[in-house]
Design an enzyme around this catalytic site. Structure first.
Site, PDB file in Angstrom:
ATOM      1  N   GLU A 201     -10.870  -0.874  -0.975  1.00  0.00           N
ATOM      2  CA  GLU A 201     -10.139  -1.787  -0.629  1.00  0.00           C
ATOM      3  C   GLU A 201      -9.822  -2.656  -2.714  1.00  0.00           C
ATOM      4  O   GLU A 201      -8.702  -2.659  -2.808  1.00  0.00           O
ATOM      5  CB  GLU A 201      -9.379  -2.747  -0.112  1.00  0.00           C
ATOM      6  CG  GLU A 201     -10.621  -4.109  -0.480  1.00  0.00           C
ATOM      7  CD  GLU A 201     -11.806  -3.986   0.622  1.00  0.00           C
ATOM      8  OE1 GLU A 201     -12.883  -4.495   1.371  1.00  0.00           O
ATOM      9  OE2 GLU A 201     -12.378  -2.087   1.514  1.00  0.00           O
TER      10      GLU A 201
ATOM     11  N   HIS B 243      -4.619  -2.036 -12.665  1.00  0.00           N
ATOM     12  CA  HIS B 243      -4.962  -3.165 -13.622  1.00  0.00           C
ATOM     13  C   HIS B 243      -5.972  -3.203 -13.533  1.00  0.00           C
ATOM     14  O   HIS B 243      -6.961  -2.925 -13.497  1.00  0.00           O
ATOM     15  CB  HIS B 243      -5.088  -4.358 -11.308  1.00  0.00           C
ATOM     16  CG  HIS B 243      -3.823  -4.727 -10.806  1.00  0.00           C
ATOM     17  ND1 HIS B 243      -3.652  -6.328 -10.533  1.00  0.00           N
ATOM     18  CD2 HIS B 243      -3.050  -4.432 -10.522  1.00  0.00           C
ATOM     19  CE1 HIS B 243      -3.130  -6.565  -9.961  1.00  0.00           C
ATOM     20  NE2 HIS B 243      -2.063  -5.307  -9.668  1.00  0.00           N
TER      21      HIS B 243
END
Length: 235
Positions: A63, A161
């Site tokens: 994740e 990110h």
């Protein structure tokens, strides 16, 4: 930790900081795997930056990988946090940190610093741009992507990110949150090089435009007035 814009005298040095991590909680064994800082003088980026990938000494959960795309195979070649901590602290140098969602990054950063036997950084010397954006835009989305869209900051390269890119984007957003560059002002961003001076842009002088009506316009106006029934100026 402050949610207002940093206040101070001229020649203010700040560091926009961001981290990427293996998870959400350092107390559960999650670690920093990327850290970056971008230097600002008087709230404008100078081009100086600190950026390091870090071996987190653990696997990266799926994740977390989906967020930043940094896996163990890539990170294993890089130094551990305690090896980069002295250089990071030197770069920060005790100046104000500018962080989006500062509580998250500061928890991880201070956890890692304590593990490396360094003193924790004070949370009093931190500007939280998330809190600042919530104050300015109550009820609106204030994540970094939403703020980039609001302020027309180009974030098209942000497929993942990434600490350095996110710092660069946040530096632009932070400047806008503070009011942005003022039209007609030129700000220098060189430390100690007169950054307290502003120059007013010179505009070319234009002759005043004529506003008196022509004879044809006067005649057209008089003809239009003749068509009015009981105009107010006759009562």
């Amino acid at each position: 930790m402050r949610g207002d814009a940093a206040k101070g005298s001229d020649n203010v040095r700040e560091l926009v900081l961001d981290t990427e991590t293996t998870g959400l909680d350092p107390e559960q064994g999650h670690r920093i795997l990327e850290v970056a800082c971008v230097e600002l003088w008087n709230h404008v980026a100078t081009g100086r930056a600190f950026h390091r990938y870090i071996n987190p000494d653990r696997e990266v959960p799926e994740e977390a990988y989906k967020v930043h795309g940094l896996g163990w195979d890539f990170l294993a070649q890089y130094p551990r946090f305690h090896e980069v901590a002295p250089e990071l602290l030197t770069f920060i140098g005790g100046d104000t940190l500018v962080i989006h969602n500062a509580e998250f990054d500061m928890r991880f950063l201070n956890h890692e610093l304590r593990r490396a036997r360094h003193a924790a950084l004070s949370t009093e010397n931190v500007v939280d741009t998330l809190a600042l954006a919530r104050q300015r835009f109550p009820g609106a989305q204030v994540n970094l992507d939403a703020l980039c869209k609001r302020f027309a900051v180009d974030n098209t390269q942000r497929d993942w990110h990434g600490a350095l890119l996110d710092c660069q984007l946040l530096a632009e957003v932070y400047l806008e949150l503070r009011g942005g560059r003022q039209p007609g002002l030129v700000l220098t961003d060189t430390p100690g090089g007169g950054s307290d001076r502003v120059e007013i842009a010179q505009r070319p002088r234009r002759e005043p435009r004529p506003h008196a009506p022509s004879e044809a316009e006067r005649a057209a106006h008089a003809a239009m007035c003749e068509t009015l029934k009981n105009p107010l100026w006759t009562q």
